[in-house]
Design a protein around this motif. Sequence first.
Motif, PDB file in Angstrom:
ATOM      1  N   VAL A   2      39.425  20.008  25.037  1.00  0.00           N
ATOM      2  CA  VAL A   2      38.938  20.352  23.699  1.00  0.00           C
ATOM      3  C   VAL A   2      37.413  20.336  23.636  1.00  0.00           C
ATOM      4  O   VAL A   2      36.793  21.218  23.054  1.00  0.00           O
ATOM      5  CB  VAL A   2      39.527  19.396  22.639  1.00  0.00           C
ATOM      6  CG1 VAL A   2      38.948  19.664  21.268  1.00  0.00           C
ATOM      7  CG2 VAL A   2      41.047  19.510  22.604  1.00  0.00           C
ATOM      8  N   PHE A   3      36.813  19.343  24.273  1.00  0.00           N
ATOM      9  CA  PHE A   3      35.363  19.196  24.199  1.00  0.00           C
ATOM     10  C   PHE A   3      34.641  19.653  25.461  1.00  0.00           C
ATOM     11  O   PHE A   3      33.453  19.417  25.612  1.00  0.00           O
ATOM     12  CB  PHE A   3      35.003  17.737  23.892  1.00  0.00           C
ATOM     13  CG  PHE A   3      35.545  17.269  22.574  1.00  0.00           C
ATOM     14  CD1 PHE A   3      34.968  17.690  21.395  1.00  0.00           C
ATOM     15  CD2 PHE A   3      36.640  16.423  22.518  1.00  0.00           C
ATOM     16  CE1 PHE A   3      35.474  17.271  20.171  1.00  0.00           C
ATOM     17  CE2 PHE A   3      37.146  15.999  21.306  1.00  0.00           C
ATOM     18  CZ  PHE A   3      36.566  16.424  20.126  1.00  0.00           C
ATOM     19  N   GLY A   4      35.376  20.277  26.381  1.00  0.00           N
ATOM     20  CA  GLY A   4      34.760  20.796  27.603  1.00  0.00           C
ATOM     21  C   GLY A   4      34.096  19.719  28.439  1.00  0.00           C
ATOM     22  O   GLY A   4      33.136  19.995  29.153  1.00  0.00           O
ATOM     23  N   GLY A   5      34.590  18.492  28.354  1.00  0.00           N
ATOM     24  CA  GLY A   5      34.014  17.393  29.127  1.00  0.00           C
ATOM     25  C   GLY A   5      32.712  16.853  28.560  1.00  0.00           C
ATOM     26  O   GLY A   5      32.064  16.014  29.178  1.00  0.00           O
ATOM     27  N   LEU A   6      32.312  17.327  27.379  1.00  0.00           N
ATOM     28  CA  LEU A   6      31.026  16.929  26.794  1.00  0.00           C
ATOM     29  C   LEU A   6      31.134  15.748  25.839  1.00  0.00           C
ATOM     30  O   LEU A   6      30.255  15.524  25.016  1.00  0.00           O
ATOM     31  CB  LEU A   6      30.398  18.122  26.071  1.00  0.00           C
ATOM     32  CG  LEU A   6      30.103  19.332  26.953  1.00  0.00           C
ATOM     33  CD1 LEU A   6      29.604  20.493  26.124  1.00  0.00           C
ATOM     34  CD2 LEU A   6      29.094  18.953  28.033  1.00  0.00           C
ATOM     35  N   ALA A   7      32.210  15.005  25.954  1.00  0.00           N
ATOM     36  CA  ALA A   7      32.402  13.807  25.127  1.00  0.00           C
ATOM     37  C   ALA A   7      32.816  12.673  26.047  1.00  0.00           C
ATOM     38  O   ALA A   7      32.924  12.858  27.257  1.00  0.00           O
ATOM     39  CB  ALA A   7      33.479  14.072  24.078  1.00  0.00           C
ATOM     40  N   GLN A   8      33.036  11.519  25.486  1.00  0.00           N
ATOM     41  CA  GLN A   8      33.537  10.421  26.296  1.00  0.00           C
ATOM     42  C   GLN A   8      34.750   9.822  25.593  1.00  0.00           C
ATOM     43  O   GLN A   8      34.859   9.877  24.374  1.00  0.00           O
ATOM     44  CB  GLN A   8      32.473   9.366  26.554  1.00  0.00           C
ATOM     45  CG  GLN A   8      32.041   8.562  25.347  1.00  0.00           C
ATOM     46  CD  GLN A   8      30.923   7.605  25.698  1.00  0.00           C
ATOM     47  OE1 GLN A   8      29.869   8.013  26.136  1.00  0.00           O
ATOM     48  NE2 GLN A   8      31.148   6.332  25.484  1.00  0.00           N
ATOM     49  N   VAL A   9      35.642   9.279  26.375  1.00  0.00           N
ATOM     50  CA  VAL A   9      36.843   8.667  25.832  1.00  0.00           C
ATOM     51  C   VAL A   9      36.441   7.418  25.057  1.00  0.00           C
ATOM     52  O   VAL A   9      35.713   6.572  25.566  1.00  0.00           O
ATOM     53  CB  VAL A   9      37.836   8.304  26.958  1.00  0.00           C
ATOM     54  CG1 VAL A   9      39.036   7.567  26.410  1.00  0.00           C
ATOM     55  CG2 VAL A   9      38.271   9.562  27.689  1.00  0.00           C
ATOM     56  N   ARG A  17      43.785  10.855  26.261  1.00  0.00           N
ATOM     57  CA  ARG A  17      42.406  10.975  25.778  1.00  0.00           C
ATOM     58  C   ARG A  17      41.489  11.755  26.719  1.00  0.00           C
ATOM     59  O   ARG A  17      40.681  12.562  26.277  1.00  0.00           O
ATOM     60  CB  ARG A  17      41.837   9.583  25.515  1.00  0.00           C
ATOM     61  CG  ARG A  17      42.453   8.908  24.323  1.00  0.00           C
ATOM     62  CD  ARG A  17      41.924   7.476  24.178  1.00  0.00           C
ATOM     63  NE  ARG A  17      42.449   6.845  23.010  1.00  0.00           N
ATOM     64  CZ  ARG A  17      43.664   6.322  22.922  1.00  0.00           C
ATOM     65  NH1 ARG A  17      44.471   6.368  23.966  1.00  0.00           N
ATOM     66  NH2 ARG A  17      44.090   5.759  21.811  1.00  0.00           N
ATOM     67  N   GLN A  18      41.587  11.500  28.009  1.00  0.00           N
ATOM     68  CA  GLN A  18      40.723  12.222  28.947  1.00  0.00           C
ATOM     69  C   GLN A  18      41.037  13.712  28.931  1.00  0.00           C
ATOM     70  O   GLN A  18      40.142  14.547  29.016  1.00  0.00           O
ATOM     71  CB  GLN A  18      40.853  11.661  30.365  1.00  0.00           C
ATOM     72  CG  GLN A  18      39.827  12.221  31.323  1.00  0.00           C
ATOM     73  CD  GLN A  18      38.395  11.900  30.906  1.00  0.00           C
ATOM     74  OE1 GLN A  18      38.054  10.751  30.668  1.00  0.00           O
ATOM     75  NE2 GLN A  18      37.550  12.915  30.786  1.00  0.00           N
ATOM     76  N   TYR A  19      42.300  14.061  28.793  1.00  0.00           N
ATOM     77  CA  TYR A  19      42.696  15.463  28.696  1.00  0.00           C
ATOM     78  C   TYR A  19      42.067  16.103  27.460  1.00  0.00           C
ATOM     79  O   TYR A  19      41.573  17.229  27.523  1.00  0.00           O
ATOM     80  CB  TYR A  19      44.227  15.576  28.639  1.00  0.00           C
ATOM     81  CG  TYR A  19      44.717  16.975  28.404  1.00  0.00           C
ATOM     82  CD1 TYR A  19      44.741  17.898  29.446  1.00  0.00           C
ATOM     83  CD2 TYR A  19      45.138  17.384  27.150  1.00  0.00           C
ATOM     84  CE1 TYR A  19      45.179  19.191  29.232  1.00  0.00           C
ATOM     85  CE2 TYR A  19      45.574  18.666  26.928  1.00  0.00           C
ATOM     86  CZ  TYR A  19      45.597  19.577  27.967  1.00  0.00           C
ATOM     87  OH  TYR A  19      46.032  20.864  27.751  1.00  0.00           O
ATOM     88  N   LEU A  20      42.064  15.393  26.347  1.00  0.00           N
ATOM     89  CA  LEU A  20      41.431  15.916  25.128  1.00  0.00           C
ATOM     90  C   LEU A  20      39.939  16.119  25.332  1.00  0.00           C
ATOM     91  O   LEU A  20      39.387  17.149  24.936  1.00  0.00           O
ATOM     92  CB  LEU A  20      41.665  14.956  23.960  1.00  0.00           C
ATOM     93  CG  LEU A  20      43.079  14.893  23.419  1.00  0.00           C
ATOM     94  CD1 LEU A  20      43.209  13.776  22.397  1.00  0.00           C
ATOM     95  CD2 LEU A  20      43.468  16.217  22.812  1.00  0.00           C
ATOM     96  N   VAL A  21      39.283  15.144  25.935  1.00  0.00           N
ATOM     97  CA  VAL A  21      37.852  15.267  26.199  1.00  0.00           C
ATOM     98  C   VAL A  21      37.583  16.488  27.075  1.00  0.00           C
ATOM     99  O   VAL A  21      36.678  17.285  26.793  1.00  0.00           O
ATOM    100  CB  VAL A  21      37.304  13.978  26.868  1.00  0.00           C
ATOM    101  CG1 VAL A  21      35.923  14.211  27.471  1.00  0.00           C
ATOM    102  CG2 VAL A  21      37.250  12.853  25.859  1.00  0.00           C
TER     103      VAL A  21
END
Length: 82
Positions: free
Chosen positions: A27-34, A20-24
Amino acid sequence: MGKSEYAKDLREAMLVSIPRQYLVDSVFGGLAQVASWPITPVQAAYYGLTLPEPEPFNQTLAASLMSSAGYNVSISQIPFAV
């Protein structure tokens, strides 16, 4: 082990096999949260809830759980690509 225990192991294996952290980050450039719950901080129902921590990414555990459910799987056989 009964069918319900196998199903529980497979569900948990799926949970821990998703990075999940890799996806955040990717994919989301770190602009989301797990997330650990289908309710997000942008929803009013989120506040006041005691939510569980997200399951950590763990391919070794995923392979072990799948093995205990009767599937012969190695870590290298659990692919993930974005």
